[in-house]
Scaffold this active site. Structure first.
Site: not given
Length: 245
Positions: A67, A137
């Site tokens: 992320d 992610e």
């Protein structure tokens, strides 16, 4: 990295590992040097096993790492693409690019559903709205560990951002999550409410923070450059948490 290459040559892999390697090569463009972070990246917490003092080795830590990489690469890309746009504009566009909906869509497009492991007795891919995006992610996090930041940056730009996002379309299209949420609450005889929590003065613009409640229970918070946009962001998060199509 040299020793990683040598080690990978002499390592014996299981059939499952070989399938994972083939999938990674297709997604990334080359075989992994160190397969271990990718094994973890595709392992959802629902199937994770305790490894030390109750700690479960799932993809959540890699998701956190990925992320951060995604946010950084997208921020740099937008900063260079729009040299005369202010911070508020850049922040809003980035949030749309890395939203759950966007990441889930891209994850499906590159084949994440074929490699993610999760407990199918608890959730199904269609009801677990963040499963694929979160795994994507985590994959970015695994690539960072395996190949370093520059390689991960190129992956995000060349394999995700450029081929799977139309920035002009993103700017022109905004889903009305608020209407979707209100329609859902009416159908289930519930009462939604949007509350203004905070206004942050950032000098040349203000950021608004709104919270949505359903039957007086706090569901989600949203951020935006206006109360209306913050409500939409809060409604979007609420739709994800409530698993509203």
């Amino acid at each position: 990295m040299f020793f990683s290459r040598i080690r990978s040559i002499f390592t014996t892999y299981s059939k499952e590992d070989k399938r994972l390697i083939a999938s990674i090569k297709m997604m990334v463009g080359s075989k992994p040097l160190n397969l271990r972070p990718y094994r973890v990246a595709v392992q959802h917490t629902s199937v994770a096993k305790s490894v030390k003092k109750g700690f479960k080795e799932s993809n959540e830590r890699l998701e956190y790492l990925g992320d951060a990489v995604l946010g950084m690469v997208v921020a740099e890309y937008l900063f260079k693409k729009y040299p005369f746009k202010d911070e508020g504009f850049l922040t809003e566009v980035r949030s749309r690019i890395v939203s759950r909906d966007s990441l889930n869509r891209v994850a499906r497009a590159i084949g994440i559903p074929d490699i993610v492991k999760f407990d199918r007795r608890r959730k199904t891919p269609n009801s677990h709205k963040s499963l694929y995006g979160n795994t994507l992610e985590a994959m970015v996090g695994a690539i960072l560990i395996d190949r370093g930041y520059n390689f991960a940056r190129k992956f995000v730009l060349k394999k995700l951002l450029v081929p799977h996002y139309d920035i002009d379309e993103i700017l022109a299209t905004t889903k009305n999550y608020k209407s979707k949420l209100i329609e859902w609450t009416q159908k289930h005889a519930k009462t939604p409410k949007f509350e203004h929590l905070q206004t942050i003065d950032k000098g040349h613009f203000k950021e608004f923070i709104m919270q949505v409640t359903v039957d007086e229970e706090p569901i989600a918070k949203g951020h935006g450059l206006s109360k209306k946009k913050a409500e939409q962001d809060a409604a979007r998060e609420a739709c994800i948490k409530l698993e509203i199509e």
